[in-house]
Enzyme design. Structure first.
Site, PDB file in Angstrom:
ATOM      1  N   ASP A  21     -12.091  -0.956  -1.256  1.00 52.13           N
ATOM      2  CA  ASP A  21     -11.294  -2.181  -1.129  1.00 52.13           C
ATOM      3  C   ASP A  21     -11.791  -3.144  -2.208  1.00 52.13           C
ATOM      4  O   ASP A  21     -12.839  -2.912  -2.827  1.00 52.13           O
ATOM      5  CB  ASP A  21     -11.478  -2.791   0.273  1.00 52.13           C
ATOM      6  CG  ASP A  21     -10.668  -4.076   0.454  1.00 52.13           C
ATOM      7  OD1 ASP A  21      -9.530  -4.154  -0.051  1.00 52.13           O
ATOM      8  OD2 ASP A  21     -11.177  -5.032   1.076  1.00 52.13           O
ATOM      9  N   TYR A  53      -7.904  -8.996  -5.521  1.00 47.17           N
ATOM     10  CA  TYR A  53      -6.835  -8.243  -6.176  1.00 47.17           C
ATOM     11  C   TYR A  53      -5.463  -8.905  -5.948  1.00 47.17           C
ATOM     12  O   TYR A  53      -4.552  -8.746  -6.752  1.00 47.17           O
ATOM     13  CB  TYR A  53      -6.717  -6.838  -5.573  1.00 47.17           C
ATOM     14  CG  TYR A  53      -7.789  -5.823  -5.921  1.00 47.17           C
ATOM     15  CD1 TYR A  53      -8.790  -6.079  -6.863  1.00 47.17           C
ATOM     16  CD2 TYR A  53      -7.779  -4.576  -5.302  1.00 47.17           C
ATOM     17  CE1 TYR A  53      -9.751  -5.120  -7.156  1.00 47.17           C
ATOM     18  CE2 TYR A  53      -8.726  -3.614  -5.596  1.00 47.17           C
ATOM     19  CZ  TYR A  53      -9.710  -3.876  -6.519  1.00 47.17           C
ATOM     20  OH  TYR A  53     -10.643  -2.929  -6.802  1.00 47.17           O
ATOM     21  N   CYS A  85      -7.080  -0.912   1.245  1.00 50.71           N
ATOM     22  CA  CYS A  85      -6.604  -2.147   0.630  1.00 50.71           C
ATOM     23  C   CYS A  85      -5.090  -2.045   0.498  1.00 50.71           C
ATOM     24  O   CYS A  85      -4.580  -1.141  -0.189  1.00 50.71           O
ATOM     25  CB  CYS A  85      -7.249  -2.302  -0.750  1.00 50.71           C
ATOM     26  SG  CYS A  85      -6.651  -3.734  -1.660  1.00 50.71           S
ATOM     27  N   CYS A 199      -3.356  -7.459   5.358  1.00 54.17           N
ATOM     28  CA  CYS A 199      -4.453  -7.414   4.386  1.00 54.17           C
ATOM     29  C   CYS A 199      -5.676  -7.032   5.203  1.00 54.17           C
ATOM     30  O   CYS A 199      -5.890  -7.588   6.289  1.00 54.17           O
ATOM     31  CB  CYS A 199      -4.637  -8.775   3.721  1.00 54.17           C
ATOM     32  SG  CYS A 199      -6.199  -8.958   2.820  1.00 54.17           S
ATOM     33  N   THR A 200      -6.463  -6.097   4.687  1.00 51.87           N
ATOM     34  CA  THR A 200      -7.572  -5.572   5.500  1.00 51.87           C
ATOM     35  C   THR A 200      -8.675  -6.611   5.727  1.00 51.87           C
ATOM     36  O   THR A 200      -9.533  -6.425   6.589  1.00 51.87           O
ATOM     37  CB  THR A 200      -8.154  -4.297   4.874  1.00 51.87           C
ATOM     38  OG1 THR A 200      -8.498  -4.556   3.503  1.00 51.87           O
ATOM     39  CG2 THR A 200      -7.145  -3.159   4.947  1.00 51.87           C
TER      40      THR A 200
HETATM   41  N1  DGL Z   1      -8.107  -6.468   1.338  1.00 57.18           N
HETATM   42  C1  DGL Z   1      -7.065  -6.398   0.376  1.00 57.18           C
HETATM   43  C2  DGL Z   1      -5.735  -5.980   0.983  1.00 57.18           C
HETATM   44  O1  DGL Z   1      -5.694  -5.340   2.023  1.00 57.18           O
HETATM   45  C3  DGL Z   1      -6.784  -7.588  -0.513  1.00 57.18           C
HETATM   46  C4  DGL Z   1      -7.758  -8.639  -0.750  1.00 57.18           C
HETATM   47  C5  DGL Z   1      -7.655  -9.195  -2.159  1.00 57.18           C
HETATM   48  O2  DGL Z   1      -6.771 -10.015  -2.437  1.00 57.18           O
HETATM   49  O3  DGL Z   1      -8.458  -8.746  -2.959  1.00 57.18           O
HETATM   50  O4  DGL Z   1      -4.695  -6.253   0.423  1.00 57.18           O
END
Ligand code: DGL
Length: 276
Positions: A21, A53, A85, A199-200
């Site tokens: 992630d 991200y 992610c 979002c995780t």
């Molecule tokens: N944990 C990521 C997801 O599930 C995103 C977090 C981030 O923006 O980096 O989308």
């Protein structure tokens, strides 16, 4: 019907499952994976040196997913990859599967179908990063279900960052701001009765969501379904001899991952630093 995984055998070399992630969010998936697959070894990469991200362009996320996958294959000989992610899955899973056709790759996406099965008001909230919500993959999923419910989609800039940095005032402010923009939550007609945490990172703010929205709104994440799917597609299950081991690696400051792993998964081993 997927074919069942091979029978466990202690003669088979034990290869880990790679999980990654942009930060600590994927621990919410790793927790479910360890519960579902207690004899498997895992190598978890937090790419916090390049996070978040969710507000970056696709090229950046594709490059990071590529670098991490290559690393996990070359250095850890992973037997499967779980992209824990939503943002990275949306931007890259089709490319990674094309590049690594023999590697089982499991992704995560906002759990719209499970939410549909639970919602009575047929008004469902979806909170995720800007990258996930804007992706072609998510838009196709949304379009395929749009006639079955009203989906209220909310990009949550900065919320994953606040959770990554355990910034409680910012987490509370972010959850309040974004749920406030989505409208009324509750069980009455026209209310949002089900909220997808797309979002995780967000499951680590569950208590804040509960405090603001009350106990009756259903919060849905996808850790457990992803863990079950991983079991289904694994080519070989490890023999039930020793409990699985877990290595945690981080491209940025390891302290947040270390604290979260101790608190949420009771993992005490030191986080290793990864220069990538
Ligand atoms: N944990 C990521 C997801 O599930 C995103 C977090 C981030 O923006 O980096 O989308």
């Amino acid at each position: 019907m997927p074919s069942p995984p091979s029978t466990p055998t202690s003669a088979a070399p034990k290869r880990p499952i790679g999980v990654f992630d942009s930060g600590l969010g994927g621990l919410s998936v790793l927790r479910a994976l360890r519960a579902e697959l207690p004899f498997e070894d895992f190598v978890y990469v937090s790419d916090s040196g390049h996070a978040p991200y969710g507000e970056r362009d696709d090229c950046f996320v594709i490059e990071r997913a590529h670098v991490i996958t290559q690393y996990l294959l070359a250095q850890h000989q992973i037997k499967a990859l779980v992209m824990a992610c939503n943002t990275a899955t949306a931007a890259t899973i089709h490319l990674l599967r094309a590049q690594h056709p023999t590697l089982p790759i499991i992704g995560v996406e906002p759990a719209l179908k499970p939410a549909l099965a639970l919602s009575k008001t047929r008004r469902i909230g979806v909170m995720a990063t800007r990258g996930t919500l804007g992706s072609a993959k998510f838009q196709a999923l949304l379009a395929s279900l749009a006639d079955q419910a009203d989906f209220v989609c909310q990009p949550c800039d900065g919320l994953a960052y606040a959770i990554e940095h355990q910034d409680t005032p910012e987490i509370i402010a972010g959850v309040a701001r974004y749920t406030g923009l989505m409208g009324q939550f509750g069980l009455n007609s026209g209310d949002i009765d089900t909220l997808v945490l797309g979002c995780t990172h967000y499951p680590f703010a569950t208590q804040t969501f509960r405090n603001l929205l009350g106990p009756q709104v259903q919060l849905i994440d996808n850790g457990e379904p992803v863990a079950r799917q991983t079991r289904r597609v694994l080519p070989v299950l490890s023999a039930p001899d020793n409990p699985g081991q877990c290595r945690l690696l981080c491209t940025g400051d390891a302290s947040a991952l270390q604290q979260a792993a101790q608190r949420w998964l009771q993992l005490d081993d030191p986080v290793e630093t990864l220069k990538r």
